[in-house]
Design an enzyme around this catalytic site. Sequence first.
Site, PDB file in Angstrom:
ATOM      1  CG  ASP A 165      -0.842   3.724   5.610  1.00 20.87           C
ATOM      2  OD1 ASP A 165      -1.784   4.107   4.882  1.00 20.87           O
ATOM      3  OD2 ASP A 165      -0.022   4.498   6.132  1.00 20.87           O
TER       4      ASP A 165
ATOM      5  CD  GLU B   4      -2.172   1.871  -3.559  1.00 20.52           C
ATOM      6  OE1 GLU B   4      -2.705   2.915  -3.932  1.00 20.52           O
ATOM      7  OE2 GLU B   4      -1.520   1.773  -2.507  1.00 20.52           O
TER       8      GLU B   4
ATOM      9  CG  ASP C 200      -1.689   1.298   1.318  1.00 24.73           C
ATOM     10  OD1 ASP C 200      -2.504   1.535   0.410  1.00 24.73           O
ATOM     11  OD2 ASP C 200      -1.479   2.065   2.275  1.00 24.73           O
TER      12      ASP C 200
END
Length: 438
Positions: free
Chosen positions: A405, A328, A229
């Site tokens: 997170d 991501e 992340d």
Amino acid sequence: MTKIVKLYLISEQIDKDGNRVDYKEINSILWNLQKQTRDIKNKTVQLCWEWMNFSSDYYKKNELYPNEKEILNLTLRGYAYDHFKQGYDLYSSNISVLTEAVCGAFKNAKKEMLNGEKSVLSYKAEQPLDIHKKCIKLEYDKNFYVKLKMLNKAGKKKYGIEDDLNFKIQVEDKSTRTILERCIDGEYVVSGSKLIYDKKKKLWKLNLCYSFKANEIESLDKNKILGIDLGIACPLMASVNGEFDRFSIKGGEIETFRKRIEARKRSVLHQTKYCGDGRIGHGRNKRTEPAYKINDKIARFRDTANHKYSRALIDYAIRKNCGMIQMENLTGISDNKEHFLKEWSYYDLQTKIENKAKEKGIKIVYINPEYTSQRCSKCGYIDANNRELRAVFKCQNCGFEADADYNASQNIGIKNIEDIIENTLKISSANEKQTKNT
Ligand SMILES: [Zn+2]
């Protein structure tokens, strides 16, 4: 994985009487080959145009495009090669490399050339000389040498050269040495390369292409995923789903550096604007120089830091035996992400992670990060209210509480997480409708 090493060459050519051939002579031969290369390239472009025009006329008449092999007996690049292999001094395999390259470039640029978005392909003087992999022979005898097959029979006769061109390689550092040793040992495989004249050094430079198998770690579990992340509270958080253990990069170091550097930038800009000091009179460039230098410094710091972080992260993935990393996909993310993220160039960090992962045989999967920060990694419940406090995740359904997170990295590390989220959203919207109807 393919890489290039730049090698400066010193001529070691010996003529048939055993005398050293002057480098000047070798230069003039190679310069001639450059001219011929340019000529063949531009003529190949011409052939491609002609074929294209012929094709469109053919299409108008027959409503189908002509088959290269039926009409030319060859593919277009084969035809070009056949056309140019005689009448020049270049060794035939090298001609096939360059006609293939030009036909490929023409194909890629065709649409834009026709639309006028790109000017017609044309090759200027001083073309690099293409060398087929078969025409490169590395040798070691106290020094490193390379033999290059550059001339065909006619060429050799013309220039009075009996052998292939022979060069000593200037080796100045240990890493170049290692690369060459591995190429000779066969651990690395040499592929098609280019010979370029360096005007400043007045030397020929071989851009030697070589490839090697990535240093894969066989034992890594291909199905074990490390989720990453790119976060708010800390720039990067990684964890394996279901494990409490985590890897994170603290933002502190970056932030401190950034604040320090920005304070300096402000003060320098202030100085140059109001005080002028001794720099006035040296032109604007001179006066604004320090601000640019600081930007350079930031870029260098970021580069070094991202190398360090990506290496540490890959080490963690290996420790955790993960054969896969999910990250991501940042494309399409613009203003909605934190300002800080953009400044710290996550693309650069991701690229570095990707490159290092490939070297170890770790697969990279990019996922759409939407809802990964709102989803509870324990029970799967998705709700914007789960993130009432930005740094803390608290599930409104099951009460699971964690670093925000960390929770996001847990979600990102789930196989097919995008499908899972989509399903959850479908079900919850269906439930909502049902509640309204009853
Ligand atoms: Zn929950």
